[in-house]
Motif scaffolding. Structure first.
Motif, PDB file in Angstrom:
ATOM      1  N   LYS A  18       0.695  -1.013  -0.234  1.00 28.19           N
ATOM      2  CA  LYS A  18       0.084   0.090  -0.087  1.00 28.19           C
ATOM      3  C   LYS A  18       0.937   1.099  -0.133  1.00 28.19           C
ATOM      4  O   LYS A  18       0.670   2.249  -0.822  1.00 28.19           O
ATOM      5  CB  LYS A  18      -0.847   0.080   1.395  1.00 28.19           C
ATOM      6  N   ALA A  19       1.904   1.164   0.768  1.00 25.12           N
ATOM      7  CA  ALA A  19       2.951   2.120   0.938  1.00 25.12           C
ATOM      8  C   ALA A  19       3.633   2.491  -0.461  1.00 25.12           C
ATOM      9  O   ALA A  19       3.860   3.710  -1.022  1.00 25.12           O
ATOM     10  CB  ALA A  19       4.037   2.137   2.011  1.00 25.12           C
ATOM     11  N   ALA A  84      15.487 -15.634   4.939  1.00 29.22           N
ATOM     12  CA  ALA A  84      14.092 -14.968   5.341  1.00 29.22           C
ATOM     13  C   ALA A  84      13.943 -13.803   4.370  1.00 29.22           C
ATOM     14  O   ALA A  84      14.320 -13.489   3.483  1.00 29.22           O
ATOM     15  CB  ALA A  84      14.501 -14.186   6.652  1.00 29.22           C
ATOM     16  N   ARG A  85      12.641 -13.090   4.549  1.00 30.86           N
ATOM     17  CA  ARG A  85      12.184 -12.162   3.699  1.00 30.86           C
ATOM     18  C   ARG A  85      13.035 -10.854   3.436  1.00 30.86           C
ATOM     19  O   ARG A  85      13.427 -10.359   4.664  1.00 30.86           O
ATOM     20  CB  ARG A  85      10.619 -11.778   3.707  1.00 30.86           C
ATOM     21  N   GLY A  86      13.335 -10.453   2.396  1.00 26.39           N
ATOM     22  CA  GLY A  86      14.032  -9.198   2.299  1.00 26.39           C
ATOM     23  C   GLY A  86      13.441  -8.500   1.275  1.00 26.39           C
ATOM     24  O   GLY A  86      12.235  -8.347   1.237  1.00 26.39           O
ATOM     25  N   TYR A  87      14.230  -7.888   0.531  1.00 29.04           N
ATOM     26  CA  TYR A  87      13.566  -7.011  -0.553  1.00 29.04           C
ATOM     27  C   TYR A  87      13.052  -7.972  -1.544  1.00 29.04           C
ATOM     28  O   TYR A  87      13.288  -8.819  -2.192  1.00 29.04           O
ATOM     29  CB  TYR A  87      14.629  -6.118  -1.498  1.00 29.04           C
ATOM     30  N   PRO A  88      11.405  -7.669  -1.963  1.00 28.80           N
ATOM     31  CA  PRO A  88      10.765  -8.513  -2.736  1.00 28.80           C
ATOM     32  C   PRO A  88      11.069  -8.188  -4.204  1.00 28.80           C
ATOM     33  O   PRO A  88      11.901  -7.305  -4.636  1.00 28.80           O
ATOM     34  CB  PRO A  88       9.332  -7.715  -2.497  1.00 28.80           C
ATOM     35  N   GLU A 128      11.883   3.605  -0.105  1.00 30.68           N
ATOM     36  CA  GLU A 128      11.230   4.625   0.899  1.00 30.68           C
ATOM     37  C   GLU A 128      10.045   4.061   1.822  1.00 30.68           C
ATOM     38  O   GLU A 128       9.933   4.111   3.012  1.00 30.68           O
ATOM     39  CB  GLU A 128      10.699   5.560  -0.064  1.00 30.68           C
ATOM     40  N   SER A 129       9.274   2.901   1.258  1.00 28.11           N
ATOM     41  CA  SER A 129       8.211   2.471   1.955  1.00 28.11           C
ATOM     42  C   SER A 129       8.812   1.362   3.129  1.00 28.11           C
ATOM     43  O   SER A 129       8.050   1.461   4.042  1.00 28.11           O
ATOM     44  CB  SER A 129       7.403   1.621   0.766  1.00 28.11           C
ATOM     45  N   ARG A 130       9.800   0.811   2.725  1.00 23.17           N
ATOM     46  CA  ARG A 130      10.335  -0.005   3.738  1.00 23.17           C
ATOM     47  C   ARG A 130      10.991   0.723   4.899  1.00 23.17           C
ATOM     48  O   ARG A 130      11.108   0.280   6.157  1.00 23.17           O
ATOM     49  CB  ARG A 130      11.447  -0.856   2.989  1.00 23.17           C
ATOM     50  N   ARG A 131      11.598   1.771   4.342  1.00 23.08           N
ATOM     51  CA  ARG A 131      12.240   2.771   5.673  1.00 23.08           C
ATOM     52  C   ARG A 131      11.016   3.325   6.589  1.00 23.08           C
ATOM     53  O   ARG A 131      11.036   3.412   7.841  1.00 23.08           O
ATOM     54  CB  ARG A 131      12.919   3.922   5.078  1.00 23.08           C
ATOM     55  N   LYS A 132       9.950   3.733   5.880  1.00 25.51           N
ATOM     56  CA  LYS A 132       8.849   4.104   6.637  1.00 25.51           C
ATOM     57  C   LYS A 132       8.172   3.165   7.570  1.00 25.51           C
ATOM     58  O   LYS A 132       7.708   3.607   8.625  1.00 25.51           O
ATOM     59  CB  LYS A 132       7.631   4.633   5.901  1.00 25.51           C
ATOM     60  N   LEU A 133       8.079   1.917   7.277  1.00 30.17           N
ATOM     61  CA  LEU A 133       7.414   0.719   7.712  1.00 30.17           C
ATOM     62  C   LEU A 133       8.297   0.301   9.006  1.00 30.17           C
ATOM     63  O   LEU A 133       7.844   0.002   9.953  1.00 30.17           O
ATOM     64  CB  LEU A 133       6.951  -0.390   6.864  1.00 30.17           C
ATOM     65  N   TRP A 138      16.799  -0.480   9.680  1.00 31.57           N
ATOM     66  CA  TRP A 138      16.504  -1.777   9.584  1.00 31.57           C
ATOM     67  C   TRP A 138      17.158  -2.933   8.675  1.00 31.57           C
ATOM     68  O   TRP A 138      17.556  -4.057   8.914  1.00 31.57           O
ATOM     69  CB  TRP A 138      14.904  -1.875   8.938  1.00 31.57           C
ATOM     70  N   GLU A 139      17.633  -2.213   7.452  1.00 30.66           N
ATOM     71  CA  GLU A 139      18.366  -3.086   6.555  1.00 30.66           C
ATOM     72  C   GLU A 139      19.735  -3.523   7.054  1.00 30.66           C
ATOM     73  O   GLU A 139      19.940  -4.716   7.011  1.00 30.66           O
ATOM     74  CB  GLU A 139      18.371  -2.281   5.263  1.00 30.66           C
TER      75      GLU A 139
END
Length: 283
Positions: A18-19, A84-88, A128-133, A138-139
């Motif tokens: 969504k972001a 584990a899940r990383g960047y899609p 950007e969306s991952r940073r906001k979430l 985090w990375e």
């Protein structure tokens, strides 16, 4: 260390998508969120440990998992995930400008323990969306502990106490009529049984019975030789050895994880209260 349940992963994925959609719209592009990649048959541990009740009803979860796949799709090779899940991996759609808006034009290097490195997007709507979430740090923390987690798993599977318990497990399985040396081999035989069935109804039913019998014998032998305790003891020792020097970073990562899950859950609850209005955009 830091894990996500299947519902949490689904909520996080939806919030991230969504972001990304909002970000792309703000940049003048349309974007359709991708469905959650959550695999509901994924085990809750990386070692393939089983409980009798689960095995009696679901087996290993291999047969239904394969049946849900479209025909001519290769089945997964392993049910012991270490990634584990990383960047899609985003589907390449649209113009080069669309791609740059989505995936960015710069990458940052994340140094890993032992000298390895991983590149992640530094700008673009996905980053950007991952940073906001998840948060700005985090990375770095995520890939640090992903590397350490994989080291823990390797140390546990090579632990002499675990190897001895697995030898006893194999002897127990042999007594039940299953000549397998490893838990991975037991699952692989079930997978081959289904593949040989080629979706023939009678053969599939046989494969299902084979899976349930094998998994139940597997679970009983695991319990008989205290395999779960062996893995748990080895994992505690490996984690203490590898993670003690990273305690502050682990605390920070868990804090970011909990905040992200809470934020994604709040968005999911808000969506459930009413329809979401979307605006059109052009590409």
């Amino acid at each position: 260390m830091v894990y996500f349940t299947a519902p949490e992963t689904a909520k996080l994925h939806a919030a991230e998508e969504k972001a990304v959609q909002r970000c792309m719209r703000e940049n003048g592009f349309s974007y359709t969120p991708t469905p959650s990649p959550v695999d509901r048959w994924e085990p809750d541990n990386p070692y393939g440990l089983l409980g009798e009740n689960q095995s009696r009803v679901e087996g290993y979860g291999i047969t239904p998992r394969i049946l849900e796949q479209p025909e001519n799709t290769a089945p997964p090779q392993s049910r012991f995930p270490t990634e584990a899940r990383g960047y899609p991996s985003k589907k390449k759609v649209g113009s080069e400008r669309w791609q740059r808006a989505l995936l960015g034009t710069r990458q940052q290097t994340v140094d890993l323990p032992g000298g390895g490195q991983v590149l992640v997007p530094e700008n673009g709507c996905v980053a950007e969306s991952r940073r906001k979430l998840y948060g700005a740090d985090w990375e770095r923390l995520y890939y640090l502990f992903q590397t350490l987690s994989n080291r823990v798993i390797t140390e546990v599977t090579e632990n002499s106490y675990v190897r001895a318990a697995q030898t006893k497990w194999a002897e127990c399985m042999a007594e039940d009529g299953y000549a397998v040396a490893t838990m991975e081999e037991a699952r692989a035989r079930v997978t081959r049984k289904f593949e040989d069935a080629d979706r023939n109804a009678a053969a599939v039913r046989t494969a299902v019975r084979t899976e349930l019998r094998t998994a139940l014998a597997d679970a009983r032998c695991q319990q008989q030789v205290s395999l779960r305790r062996a893995f748990q003891t080895a994992q505690e020792g490996a984690e203490q050895k590898l993670l003690s020097q990273y305690a502050p970073e682990l605390h920070r990562l868990r804090t970011l994880r909990n905040r992200a899950v809470a934020k994604a859950s709040a968005e999911t609850d808000a969506d459930a209260d009413g329809p979401v209005r979307t605006e059109g955009a052009h590409s």
